[in-house]
Design an enzyme around this catalytic site. Structure first.
Site, PDB file in Angstrom:
ATOM      1  CE  LYS A  58      -3.453  10.726   2.896  1.00  0.00           C
ATOM      2  NZ  LYS A  58      -4.194  10.082   1.787  1.00  0.00           N
ATOM      3  CE  LYS A  87     -14.118   6.389  -0.148  1.00  0.00           C
ATOM      4  NZ  LYS A  87     -13.455   6.699   1.140  1.00  0.00           N
ATOM      5  CB  THR A  93     -10.332   4.910  -2.104  1.00  0.00           C
ATOM      6  OG1 THR A  93     -10.026   5.236  -0.743  1.00  0.00           O
ATOM      7  CG2 THR A  93      -9.604   3.646  -2.503  1.00  0.00           C
ATOM      8  CG  HIS A 136      -2.137  -0.824   1.072  1.00  0.00           C
ATOM      9  ND1 HIS A 136      -3.299  -0.386   0.503  1.00  0.00           N
ATOM     10  CD2 HIS A 136      -2.352  -2.120   1.405  1.00  0.00           C
ATOM     11  CE1 HIS A 136      -4.186  -1.366   0.502  1.00  0.00           C
ATOM     12  NE2 HIS A 136      -3.639  -2.433   1.043  1.00  0.00           N
ATOM     13  CE  LYS A 181      -6.845  13.893  -0.119  1.00  0.00           C
ATOM     14  NZ  LYS A 181      -6.861  12.617  -0.827  1.00  0.00           N
ATOM     15  NE  ARG A 182      -5.292   9.895   9.931  1.00  0.00           N
ATOM     16  CZ  ARG A 182      -5.077   8.935  10.825  1.00  0.00           C
ATOM     17  NH1 ARG A 182      -5.897   7.899  10.884  1.00  0.00           N
ATOM     18  NH2 ARG A 182      -4.087   9.007  11.678  1.00  0.00           N
TER      19      ARG A 182
HETATM   20  C1  LIG Z   1     -12.192   7.004   1.498  1.00  0.00           C
HETATM   21  C2  LIG Z   1     -11.792   7.386   2.864  1.00  0.00           C
HETATM   22  C3  LIG Z   1     -10.449   7.636   3.152  1.00  0.00           C
HETATM   23  C4  LIG Z   1      -9.356   7.585   2.098  1.00  0.00           C
HETATM   24  O1  LIG Z   1      -9.278   8.856   1.490  1.00  0.00           O
HETATM   25  P1  LIG Z   1      -8.018   9.236   0.562  1.00  0.00           P
HETATM   26  O2  LIG Z   1      -8.395  10.576   0.012  1.00  0.00           O
HETATM   27  O3  LIG Z   1      -7.945   8.200  -0.508  1.00  0.00           O
HETATM   28  O4  LIG Z   1      -6.822   9.297   1.419  1.00  0.00           O
HETATM   29  C5  LIG Z   1     -10.112   7.994   4.438  1.00  0.00           C
HETATM   30  N1  LIG Z   1     -11.042   8.099   5.408  1.00  0.00           N
HETATM   31  C6  LIG Z   1     -12.364   7.891   5.163  1.00  0.00           C
HETATM   32  C7  LIG Z   1     -13.343   8.038   6.264  1.00  0.00           C
HETATM   33  C8  LIG Z   1     -12.778   7.518   3.885  1.00  0.00           C
HETATM   34  O5  LIG Z   1     -14.068   7.286   3.651  1.00  0.00           O
END
Ligand SMILES: *Cc1c(COP(=O)(O)O)cnc(C)c1O
Length: 798
Positions: A541, A647, A643, A347, A535-536
């Protein structure tokens, strides 16, 4: 009981009274939630038993997905939807004067994960069940999931999460299937018939008790299982141990999810959790396998085990231990079965995130497992020696044990038959750079499986209005066959469709604006551009790039009376690992900036900044449908896939992103005119790392926008304690900006102007938005799971 509104109401009321000894009028929404949950569980119980029965009796290979995290979120809404009983329940409750959404509110998020990796595992379980594939999850039932985040005075404050406080209606405790996990102690060996036999003596035992949760497929009778293990003390505690200490230490194993995304926490407890997960899961898989098959000689033909990153990599030596010590197999046969059973997903390429365990911790905790790892290493190095005689340097770099460390990724590659990355560019970087030597040695193991998301959660459930509009246009086939969404292309220039989807976006923006108002008493304009980065919080990032750009807009709006921008609301959501100093500073910076921007009469007419606290799955479900712009701005080469980007796309937001992770594949799908890309390429970034040549101070000196914003971090502009943002300033200047924030600034600012120009032309924006939705089907985890099922696991539908 769900066949009609009336029969539902009847059983619902009866149960509510029977369970709680209250009348309906006296009941709380939690009573109502639990009642409904128990009804659903009973409703699916026959299918659950039958799925298990079929799996036991049929000669059908099973896959077990081992993951230290499952970020499930709430389950009620999705379960009702998948069972096709959501409408009956909603209408039935409505007549009783209660709303289903209120009941759903009282469910806690199952937050047993940090972010993308854990959410991927949850999306995979949805797709496995919905595709009728015999696939199950194995994880840990943490008493406390990822911490709850509150913002106080702009700072992140962490509170222990308590998802089990009011019980969990979806789980079934199975104490009769508990297994013992052995830690510490020592090994003894003796020769029996010319063969060394090993025994783990005086170990300390932790009991692993399984809790099963049903994973319900969409409109199918398949109900798979997520088995989560809870750690408990043994009935006969070790002699000479203080009972309370022993109880506390055993229970600690499944007490907390490690709130750490990428760094190796380096704690012995974490290693205990990892072994606990794989040993419990393997013992239970093998126990039921033996019952049916007797011997384990064809284990790999009937069972596939997938390890989600390296956290469960001890599955490799643990399976070897069972085959060698319990089955008394020869090493060669045991190794063949093990490698043919196990497959591994990588990952990350961040080297600080690659797990390495000091031998001095590993060996005493897991004495028998360590001996097996030693032997695996010896044989692996011997094979390397035969292939590359004399190339000590290469063998040292590839060894599993080296410099006092156990290298978990090396063990994973050596002990599995498949190694995959999670997006094309990531898999290429693994092959060409990070894992080059391993790829040269065993190229056939390496492959790509681009991540995906459960479109039934992130579109059908999260955005029901958009989902029905799509269904009205192209029929409902897309729900089971998401790539059918491509049929939407016929409607890109359809004015009716453009209007409808624009209206839906508007409504969702109004709902989010309302939520923001409830959370922070702040009014945001729902007709402004909703520009979202959730995101985190991590340096790679680059939330900081977004922040510096907002600071530039702030400065420009204040100083240049001819300058104006289209109204925009910048929305952030992010948790920082509690020990990650820099990330927490960036959260504080976002909040300080929000205060500056939102309280300035001139600036706040055009832009606003919002930090939404406690970002998690349920909050995410209300954010993605309301977004116009999806910020995916990681330093190229650093985000393995992402991911969140998928979304957003599926909900009609346009991506503003670097050529990183799956952004590259989003670009390939929608074409360059339907995405905003900018910045260094991965190749350029990696070349800089290899050859040097980047000096961030040049950009600081030559770009006044950058200099002004950077200086404001340390010159009192923010009215914070002196030195508050010094670490951030230093990361850019003194430490030469390892993530190329300043390098990419200008290109990012230009891309932001393109975003604005496009948004102003609303018709054009809406067309691009529809194109994004139309092409999002290939980012469903259904596509991903089919690729795993065919290419790695070799499993077939039940
Ligand atoms: C999809 C998701 C992530 C991953 O987000 P990235 O932008 O791909 O880092 C992290 N936390 C939650 C709650 C998510 O639904």
């Amino acid at each position: 009981m769900f066949s009609s509104k009336e029969s539902f109401q009847k059983s619902f009321l009866k149960r509510l009274e029977m369970t709680y000894g209250k009348t309906f009028r006296e009941s709380t929404s939690r009573d109502q939630y639990n009642t409904l949950g128990n009804m659903v569980r009973e409703y699916i119980s026959t299918n659950w038993i039958e799925t298990n029965e079929k799996n036991r009796s049929a000669n059908n290979k099973q896959v077990y997905y081992f993951s230290i995290e499952f970020l499930l979120g709430k389950l009620m809404g999705q379960n009702l939807l998948n069972l096709g009983i959501r409408d009956v329940v909603e209408k039935g409750l409505e007549e009783l004067g209660i709303s289903l959404s209120d009941i759903e509110e009282s469910e806690s998020d199952a937050g047993l994960g940090n972010g993308g990796l854990g959410r991927l595992a949850a999306c995979f379980l949805d797709s496995l069940a919905s595709l009728d594939l015999p696939g199950h999850g194995c994880g840990i039932r943490y008493k406390h999931g990822l911490f709850d985040q509150k913002i106080a005075d702009g700072y992140q404050v962490e509170y222990p999460e308590q998802w089990l406080r009011h019980g969990n209606v979806w789980e079934v405790r199975k104490p009769d299937q508990a297994v013992d996990i052995a830690f510490w102690g020592s090994t003894e060996s003796r020769e029996v018939d010319g063969k060394l036999e090993f025994k783990h003596v005086s170990p300390e035992t932790v009991v692993a008790v399984p809790y099963d949760m049903p994973m319900i497929g969409y409109e199918t009778s398949t109900v798979n299982t997520l088995r989560l293990w809870s750690a408990e003390p043994a009935h006969h505690p070790p002699l000479n141990r203080d009972l309370l200490t022993y109880k506390r230490e055993t229970e600690a194993v499944s007490e907390f999810l490690y709130p750490d995304d990428t760094h190796d926490e380096g704690k012995i407890l974490r290693l205990k959790q990892q072994y606990f997960l794989v040993s419990a899961s393997l013992q239970s898989i093998i126990r039921s396998f033996r019952k049916k098959n007797g011997s384990l000689h064809n284990f790999h033909e009937m069972v596939a085990i997938h390890i989600n990153d390296t956290h469960p990599v001890l599955a490799i030596p643990e399976l070897m231990r069972i085959l060698l010590d319990e089955e008394r197999m020869e090493w060669e046969e045991a190794w063949e079965i093990t490698t043919k059973t196990i497959s591994y997903t990588n990952h990350t390429t961040l080297s600080e995130a690659l797990e390495k365990w000091p031998i001095y911790l590993f060996k005493p905790l897991l004495p028998r497992i360590y001996l097996i790892v030693e032997e695996i290493n010896e044989r692996y190095c011997k094979a390397l020696w035969e292939r590359y005689p004399g190339d000590w340097n290469r063998i040292e770099q590839m060894a599993i044990l080296a410099h006092g460390l156990v290298k978990m990724a090396h063990l994973a590659i050596a002990g599995s038959h498949s190694v995959n990355g999670v997006a094309k560019i990531h898999s290429d970087i693994l092959k060409m750079r990070e894992m080059k030597l391993f790829y040269e040695f065993e190229p056939e193991k390496f492959n790509n499986k681009t991540n995906g998301i459960a479109h039934r959660r992130w579109l059908l459930k999260a955005n029901p209005e958009l989902a029905s509009t799509i269904t009205e246009a192209i029929g409902e086939r897309w729900v089971k066959d998401p790539e059918y969404l491509i049929q939407l292309k016929r409607f890109i220039y359809d004015e009716g469709m453009k209007e409808k989807t624009a209206k839906i976006k508007q409504v969702r923006k109004e709902l989010l604006a309302q939520k923001i108002f409830e959370q922070s008493s702040m009014k945001v304009d729902p007709s402004s551009i909703f520009d979202v980065q959730v995101k985190r919080l991590h340096a790679y990032k680059r939330q900081l790039l977004n922040v510096l750009h907002i600071m530039y807009l702030y400065n420009r709006i204040r100083e240049d009376s001819n300058f104006s921008v289209y109204p925009r609301t910048f929305i952030f959501g992010a948790k920082a690992s509690p020990g990650y100093y820099y990330a927490k500073k960036v959260i504080k910076l976002i909040n300080s900036l929000a205060e500056k921007v939102n309280s300035d009469p001139k600036v706040s007419k055009m832009i606003k900044v919002v930090f939404m606290e406690n970002y998690r799955v349920s909050l995410a479900e209300s954010i993605f449908p309301a977004a116009d712009v999806s910020e995916q701005i990681s330093t190229a080469s650093k985000e393995a896939s992402g991911t969140g980007n998928m979304k957003f796309m599926m909900n009609g937001a346009l991506t503003l992103g670097t050529l990183d992770g799956a952004n590259v594949e989003i670009l390939e799908s929608v074409g360059p005119s339907n995405i905003f890309t900018f910045g260094l390429t991965a190749e350029q970034v990696l070349d800089y790392y290899e050859n040097g040549g980047y000096r961030s101070t040049e950009y600081y000196h030559h770009d006044v926008r950058i200099r002004q914003a950077a200086d404001q971090l340390i010159n009192g502009f923010f009215h914070e304690t002196e030195g508050e943002f010094e670490a951030i300033y230093d990361s850019l200047i003194a430490h030469n900006d390892q993530y190329f924030v300043l390098k990419d600034f200008s290109s990012y600012a230009e891309a932001q102007e393109r975003v604005e120009q496009t948004f102003i032309n609303r018709g054009e924006w809406q067309e691009k938005s529809l194109i994004n939705i139309a092409y999002s089907g290939s980012f469903s985890s259904d596509r991903t799971i089919k690729e795993y099922a065919d290419g790695i696991w070799r499993i077939k539908p039940i």
